[in-house]
Design a protein around this motif. Structure first.
Motif, short mmCIF file in Angstrom:
data_model
loop_
_atom_site.label_atom_id
_atom_site.label_comp_id
_atom_site.label_asym_id
_atom_site.label_seq_id
_atom_site.Cartn_x
_atom_site.Cartn_y
_atom_site.Cartn_z
N UNK A 245 -2.12 -17.46 -6.36
CA UNK A 245 -1.63 -16.71 -7.76
C UNK A 245 -2.92 -16.30 -8.34
N UNK A 246 -3.88 -15.76 -7.46
CA UNK A 246 -5.27 -15.23 -8.25
C UNK A 246 -5.30 -13.91 -7.99
N UNK A 247 -6.06 -13.02 -8.46
CA UNK A 247 -6.18 -11.50 -8.06
C UNK A 247 -7.41 -11.36 -6.90
N UNK A 248 -7.36 -10.28 -6.47
CA UNK A 248 -8.20 -9.87 -5.26
C UNK A 248 -8.33 -8.39 -5.39
N UNK A 249 -9.57 -7.95 -5.28
CA UNK A 249 -9.88 -6.44 -5.38
C UNK A 249 -10.64 -5.91 -4.09
N UNK A 250 -10.35 -5.17 -3.34
CA UNK A 250 -11.08 -4.58 -1.96
C UNK A 250 -11.64 -3.32 -2.07
N UNK A 251 -12.66 -3.15 -2.10
CA UNK A 251 -13.31 -1.94 -2.05
C UNK A 251 -13.58 -1.17 -0.69
N UNK A 260 -14.41 10.97 1.03
CA UNK A 260 -13.45 11.08 1.96
C UNK A 260 -12.04 10.69 1.31
N UNK A 261 -11.03 11.02 2.10
CA UNK A 261 -9.62 10.68 1.52
C UNK A 261 -9.23 9.08 2.25
N UNK A 262 -8.52 8.24 1.43
CA UNK A 262 -8.49 6.84 1.43
C UNK A 262 -6.89 6.67 1.92
N UNK A 263 -6.97 5.69 2.97
CA UNK A 263 -5.30 5.23 3.01
C UNK A 263 -5.59 3.90 3.51
N UNK A 264 -4.59 3.04 2.74
CA UNK A 264 -4.63 1.74 3.10
C UNK A 264 -3.58 1.07 3.82
N UNK A 277 -10.10 1.74 -3.70
CA UNK A 277 -9.90 0.01 -4.04
C UNK A 277 -8.19 -0.35 -3.80
N UNK A 278 -8.27 -1.48 -3.70
CA UNK A 278 -6.83 -1.91 -3.23
C UNK A 278 -6.79 -3.22 -4.13
N UNK A 279 -5.86 -3.24 -4.87
CA UNK A 279 -5.86 -4.49 -5.86
C UNK A 279 -4.49 -5.26 -5.67
N UNK A 280 -4.93 -6.74 -5.41
CA UNK A 280 -3.73 -7.72 -5.33
C UNK A 280 -3.88 -8.46 -6.32
N UNK A 281 -2.65 -8.37 -7.13
CA UNK A 281 -2.86 -8.96 -8.78
C UNK A 281 -2.65 -10.36 -8.69
N UNK A 282 -1.55 -10.99 -7.73
CA UNK A 282 -1.09 -12.34 -7.59
C UNK A 282 -0.98 -12.55 -6.24
N UNK A 283 -1.98 -13.59 -5.75
CA UNK A 283 -1.82 -13.81 -4.59
C UNK A 283 -0.99 -14.83 -3.90
N UNK A 284 0.07 -14.67 -2.85
CA UNK A 284 1.16 -15.62 -2.58
C UNK A 284 0.97 -15.35 -0.91
N UNK A 285 1.82 -15.97 -0.26
CA UNK A 285 1.82 -16.11 1.15
C UNK A 285 2.17 -14.86 1.61
N UNK A 286 3.09 -14.14 0.82
CA UNK A 286 3.71 -12.82 1.12
C UNK A 286 2.44 -11.75 1.37
N UNK A 287 1.45 -12.04 0.74
CA UNK A 287 0.26 -11.04 0.71
C UNK A 287 -0.69 -11.33 1.74
N UNK A 288 -0.50 -12.46 2.57
CA UNK A 288 -1.56 -12.49 3.65
C UNK A 288 -1.39 -11.78 4.77
N UNK A 289 -2.55 -11.47 5.44
CA UNK A 289 -2.50 -10.58 6.64
C UNK A 289 -3.75 -9.73 6.78
#
Length: 462
Positions: A245-251, A260-264, A277-289
């Motif tokens: 349930x915590x947030x994560x930001x990937x740069x 460049x152009x970005x695709x996540x 950048x890619x923001x994950x606002x609330x980490x759960x099992x569904x965001x694992x991968x």
């Protein structure tokens, strides 16, 4: 007077002296355009009657500037007179406001009382005040590294020495190797990124220096060294563990010109995100991968990628049960969805009612084998993530459900949820289900009995 001057000119060839002691020196020695110039004569001998000045390579009437009679001071202009020349009594020649066209060879011819002549030669160059040159490119000033060729030309209408400048400094030695012999053309094959910048050329002569306006070269390159950062720390190729349930930001970063152009992508599936950048606002099992950043340079047409694996931190995950749908009605299916279940799970069991009553065992999943207990109605299905599906609900399915989990290390956890089943449509709706989070407790000392639906055999659970 003109006739007299020309007459002795025509006779002079007969009495031409072989002596060559006369010298002619320009003052100033390197006159600039617009300067007053004097061709100073030295080495005259005897009593002279007249002078002839020529602006040209030969004693020819065509090149005659002026004739001068010493006794009277009369001066007669010749065909080569420009209106700026005047002969002095000492035989020197003044040129007022000299122009580049006054450059060349000058000849002084003298006549003495014995009707003998002498000649002296001099040379003068009037230097032009140089206008700023213009740098032109044979192609675009935006080139692709290692592929395109840079060719610049320094344009100036005047003869001059040429120098090149890069970012305001004299061209580096390594880059001078690409300069043509006349200095006017600069060529760089397979241009490199460090050669991007401002180019100027400078033209000069002894009296004037002029530099062009800068032209800017852009060199496209990359993307290179694609990486994913978290909090300014490189995480490419690593596993990132995130609290529930915590947030994560990937740069996503790379070396690239232009940007460049970005695709996540998440587990190979493209996400609707075109940012760095890619923001994950609330980490759960569904965001694992696995998260992958793909970058593409629209100019070089090159691309690159980097990936990280994101997982929940098992030690701090809080388990919860959420009914889906949250307000099921009679006849619907409901899934008691488990979030944050232990990743080192050994076995789990569902109960109708409190877990302290083994005879109410509903289902479990030890070592991947699903087993039904006495409370199983044939409508319940368990899943590997501990979730429980109850199909075709009826009003008797409402009530308390308990999940008990056991990890490989023997750690146990119990969690309850109150399932509310609403009457069919048109009747009053049941309130929202209450999710309970009781305190975690260890298993009792006695074993928990599990019963297969067919054989009713007992399987102890540690």
């Amino acid at each position: 007077m003109a006739a007299t001057g020309y007459s002795w000119l025509l006779l002079s060839a007969v009495f031409l002296s072989t002596r060559a002691e006369i010298t002619i020196t320009p003052e100033p020695a390197e006159p600039a355009e617009g300067d007053n110039l004097t061709l100073v004569v030295r080495g005259l001998s005897g009593e002279l009657l007249a002078y002839n000045w020529y602006a040209g390579p030969a004693l020819s009437l065509t090149y005659l500037v002026a004739s001068y009679i010493v006794s009277t001071g009369d001066e007669t202009p010749g065909p080569a007179h420009t209106g700026r020349e005047a002969v002095r009594p000492d035989a020197s020649l003044d040129i007022q406001g000299a122009l580049p066209g006054h450059s060349g060879t000058y000849i002084l011819q003298t006549l003495n009382r014995q009707f003998q002549t002498e000649v002296g030669y001099g040379h003068v160059r009037v230097y032009e005040i140089l206008a700023p040159p213009v740098v032109t490119a044979n192609n675009s000033m935006a080139l692709v590294e290692h592929r395109d060729t840079l060719r610049l030309h320094c344009g100036s209408p005047s003869p001059a020495e040429v120098r090149w400048f890069f970012n305001g400094q004299a061209l580096p030695v390594t880059m001078r190797l690409g300069v043509s012999p006349d200095g006017r053309t600069l060529t760089r094959h397979g241009v490199r990124r460090e050669e991007a910048g401002a180019y100027q050329c400078e033209v000069s002569n002894p009296v004037s220096v002029s530099r062009s306006e800068p032209v800017n070269l852009t060199v496209y390159y990359g993307p290179e060294r694609v990486a994913i950062l978290q909090d300014s720390t490189t995480r490419t190729g690593c596993t990132i563990k995130v609290d529930f349930n915590t947030s994560l930001t990937l740069w996503c970063v790379s070396r690239s010109c232009p940007e460049p152009e970005y695709v996540w992508a998440f587990n190979g599936r493209a996400l609707k995100n075109g940012q760095d950048r890619l923001n994950i606002t609330s980490m759960t099992a569904a965001q694992e991968g696995t998260y992958t950043c793909i970058v593409k340079n629209p100019k070089t047409l090159l691309s690159g990628s980097a990936s990280v694996v994101v997982k929940l931190s098992a030690a701090v995950v809080a388990m919860s049960i959420v009914p889906v749908p949250s307000k099921p009605t009679e006849g619907q299916d409901v899934t008691l969805t488990v979030q944050g279940y232990p990743k080192d799970l050994l076995v789990y069991a569902w109960y109708r009612g409190p877990a302290s009553e083994p005879n109410r065992l509903l289902s479990q999943l030890p070592s991947g084998n699903w087993i039904a207990g006495p409370a199983h109605t044939g409508r319940e299905v368990g899943f590997a993530n501990c979730s429980l599906l109850v199909q075709k609900l009826n009003l008797t399915d409402a009530g308390r459900y308990t999940l008990k989990t056991v990890t490989l290390q023997g750690k146990t956890e119990s969690l309850e949820v109150e399932l509310q089943v609403a009457p069919p449509a048109g009747l009053s709706q049941a309130p929202n289900p209450r999710v309970l989070f009781p305190a975690r407790q260890p298993l009792p000392a006695t074993s928990m009995s599990l019963y297969t639906q067919d054989s009713r055999s007992t399987h102890p659970v540690p």
